[in-house]
Design a protein around this motif. Structure first.
Motif, mmCIF file in Angstrom:
data_model
loop_
_atom_site.group_PDB
_atom_site.id
_atom_site.type_symbol
_atom_site.label_atom_id
_atom_site.label_comp_id
_atom_site.label_asym_id
_atom_site.label_seq_id
_atom_site.Cartn_x
_atom_site.Cartn_y
_atom_site.Cartn_z
ATOM 1 N N LEU A 1 0.818 -1.218 0.000
ATOM 2 C CA LEU A 1 0.000 0.000 0.000
ATOM 3 C C LEU A 1 0.854 1.272 0.000
ATOM 4 N N SER A 2 2.078 1.159 0.485
ATOM 5 C CA SER A 2 3.005 2.297 0.473
ATOM 6 C C SER A 2 3.742 2.416 -0.853
ATOM 7 N N GLY A 3 3.474 1.496 -1.785
ATOM 8 C CA GLY A 3 4.105 1.545 -3.103
ATOM 9 C C GLY A 3 5.553 1.114 -3.099
ATOM 10 N N LEU A 4 5.949 0.303 -2.108
ATOM 11 C CA LEU A 4 7.350 -0.093 -1.974
ATOM 12 C C LEU A 4 7.608 -1.469 -2.581
ATOM 13 N N ILE A 5 8.817 -1.600 -3.118
ATOM 14 C CA ILE A 5 9.285 -2.874 -3.673
ATOM 15 C C ILE A 5 10.728 -3.089 -3.213
ATOM 16 N N ASP A 6 11.362 -4.126 -3.710
ATOM 17 C CA ASP A 6 12.758 -4.451 -3.409
ATOM 18 C C ASP A 6 12.975 -4.785 -1.939
ATOM 19 N N TYR A 7 12.138 -5.644 -1.403
ATOM 20 C CA TYR A 7 12.341 -6.159 -0.056
ATOM 21 C C TYR A 7 12.400 -7.675 -0.131
ATOM 22 N N SER A 8 12.996 -8.268 0.884
ATOM 23 C CA SER A 8 13.217 -9.705 0.910
ATOM 24 C C SER A 8 12.930 -10.243 2.300
ATOM 25 N N LEU A 9 12.781 -11.545 2.383
ATOM 26 C CA LEU A 9 12.596 -12.213 3.658
ATOM 27 C C LEU A 9 13.952 -12.686 4.163
ATOM 28 N N LEU A 10 14.269 -12.340 5.398
ATOM 29 C CA LEU A 10 15.453 -12.851 6.067
ATOM 30 C C LEU A 10 14.954 -13.812 7.136
ATOM 31 N N LEU A 11 15.391 -15.052 7.065
ATOM 32 C CA LEU A 11 14.981 -16.075 8.023
ATOM 33 C C LEU A 11 16.234 -16.744 8.560
ATOM 34 N N ALA A 12 16.407 -16.683 9.869
ATOM 35 C CA ALA A 12 17.531 -17.349 10.514
ATOM 36 C C ALA A 12 16.969 -18.311 11.547
ATOM 37 N N ILE A 13 17.433 -19.542 11.510
ATOM 38 C CA ILE A 13 16.996 -20.552 12.461
ATOM 39 C C ILE A 13 18.226 -21.050 13.192
ATOM 40 N N SER A 14 18.184 -20.945 14.509
ATOM 41 C CA SER A 14 19.286 -21.414 15.324
ATOM 42 C C SER A 14 18.780 -22.559 16.197
ATOM 43 N N GLY B 1 10.185 -21.082 29.251
ATOM 44 C CA GLY B 1 11.071 -20.043 29.735
ATOM 45 C C GLY B 1 12.427 -20.554 30.170
ATOM 46 N N GLN B 2 12.591 -21.851 30.261
ATOM 47 C CA GLN B 2 13.862 -22.430 30.688
ATOM 48 C C GLN B 2 14.704 -22.866 29.486
ATOM 49 N N GLY B 3 14.202 -23.842 28.740
ATOM 50 C CA GLY B 3 14.957 -24.345 27.605
ATOM 51 C C GLY B 3 14.247 -24.050 26.306
ATOM 52 N N VAL B 4 14.996 -23.715 25.286
ATOM 53 C CA VAL B 4 14.422 -23.416 23.981
ATOM 54 C C VAL B 4 15.073 -24.351 22.973
ATOM 55 N N GLN B 5 14.244 -24.988 22.182
ATOM 56 C CA GLN B 5 14.755 -25.937 21.199
ATOM 57 C C GLN B 5 15.351 -25.213 19.997
ATOM 58 N N SER B 6 14.625 -24.235 19.466
ATOM 59 C CA SER B 6 15.085 -23.488 18.291
ATOM 60 C C SER B 6 14.674 -22.033 18.417
ATOM 61 N N LEU B 7 15.456 -21.182 17.804
ATOM 62 C CA LEU B 7 15.156 -19.758 17.789
ATOM 63 C C LEU B 7 14.987 -19.332 16.343
ATOM 64 N N PHE B 8 13.867 -18.682 16.027
ATOM 65 C CA PHE B 8 13.573 -18.218 14.682
ATOM 66 C C PHE B 8 13.625 -16.689 14.675
ATOM 67 N N CYS B 9 14.465 -16.135 13.827
ATOM 68 C CA CYS B 9 14.517 -14.679 13.641
ATOM 69 C C CYS B 9 14.034 -14.397 12.226
ATOM 70 N N VAL B 10 13.006 -13.585 12.110
ATOM 71 C CA VAL B 10 12.372 -13.322 10.819
ATOM 72 C C VAL B 10 12.265 -11.817 10.630
ATOM 73 N N SER B 11 12.597 -11.357 9.418
ATOM 74 C CA SER B 11 12.501 -9.932 9.130
ATOM 75 C C SER B 11 12.320 -9.713 7.631
ATOM 76 N N LEU B 12 11.620 -8.649 7.290
ATOM 77 C CA LEU B 12 11.572 -8.185 5.907
ATOM 78 C C LEU B 12 12.627 -7.099 5.799
#
Length: 133
Positions: free
Chosen positions: A23-36, A65-76
């Motif tokens: 809606l803002s008329g923007l292009i040239d963006y991508s998905l960044l996905l990191a899985i740890s 809140g104690q142990g985490v199996q995987s961490l997902f970081c997601v960003s456009l």
């Protein structure tokens, strides 16, 4: 592995963000996905990253809140350029090259650009892929 509710919330948020960019008329963006995988305690990462609990895959209910199996970081990310007359000319010139389809070009109007990313997101986050449980 993301739980179904977490995956739905992730997809809903990405959809909202993509709609805003469109809606803002923007292009040239991508998905960044990191899985740890196997990141240990969530608290170890809280000081360094803005982490949404819904994007962490915890080992079991007792360890919340104690142990985490995987961490997902997601960003456009990326340049967030406006689809201007120079982009229209670029699309026309590149699309007029022999053997090149204008639909295959990276330069697209905002709506087809958003549609293409949405189609990609649904293909990688569909329930038959490994990110969904």
């Amino acid at each position: 592995v993301l739980q179904p509710d977490d995956l739905r919330r992730l997809m809903d948020q990405l959809q909202e963000d993509i709609n805003y960019l469109n809606l803002s008329g923007l292009i040239d963006y991508s998905l960044l996905l990191a899985i740890s995988p196997n990141v240990g305690k969530l608290d170890d990462y809280a000081n360094n990253f803005r982490i949404f609990r819904s994007l962490s895959s915890e080992t079991d209910d007792e360890s919340r809140g104690q142990g985490v199996q995987s961490l997902f970081c997601v960003s456009l990310i990326d340049y967030l350029q406006t689809y201007t007359s120079s982009k229209k000319v670029e699309k026309y010139l590149k699309g007029s090259l022999p053997g090149v389809s204008s639909d295959d070009l990276s330069v697209q109007k905002p709506q087809p650009y958003a549609d293409r990313l949405n189609l990609f997101l649904h293909s990688i986050f569909s329930s038959h892929h490994s990110l969904a449980k």
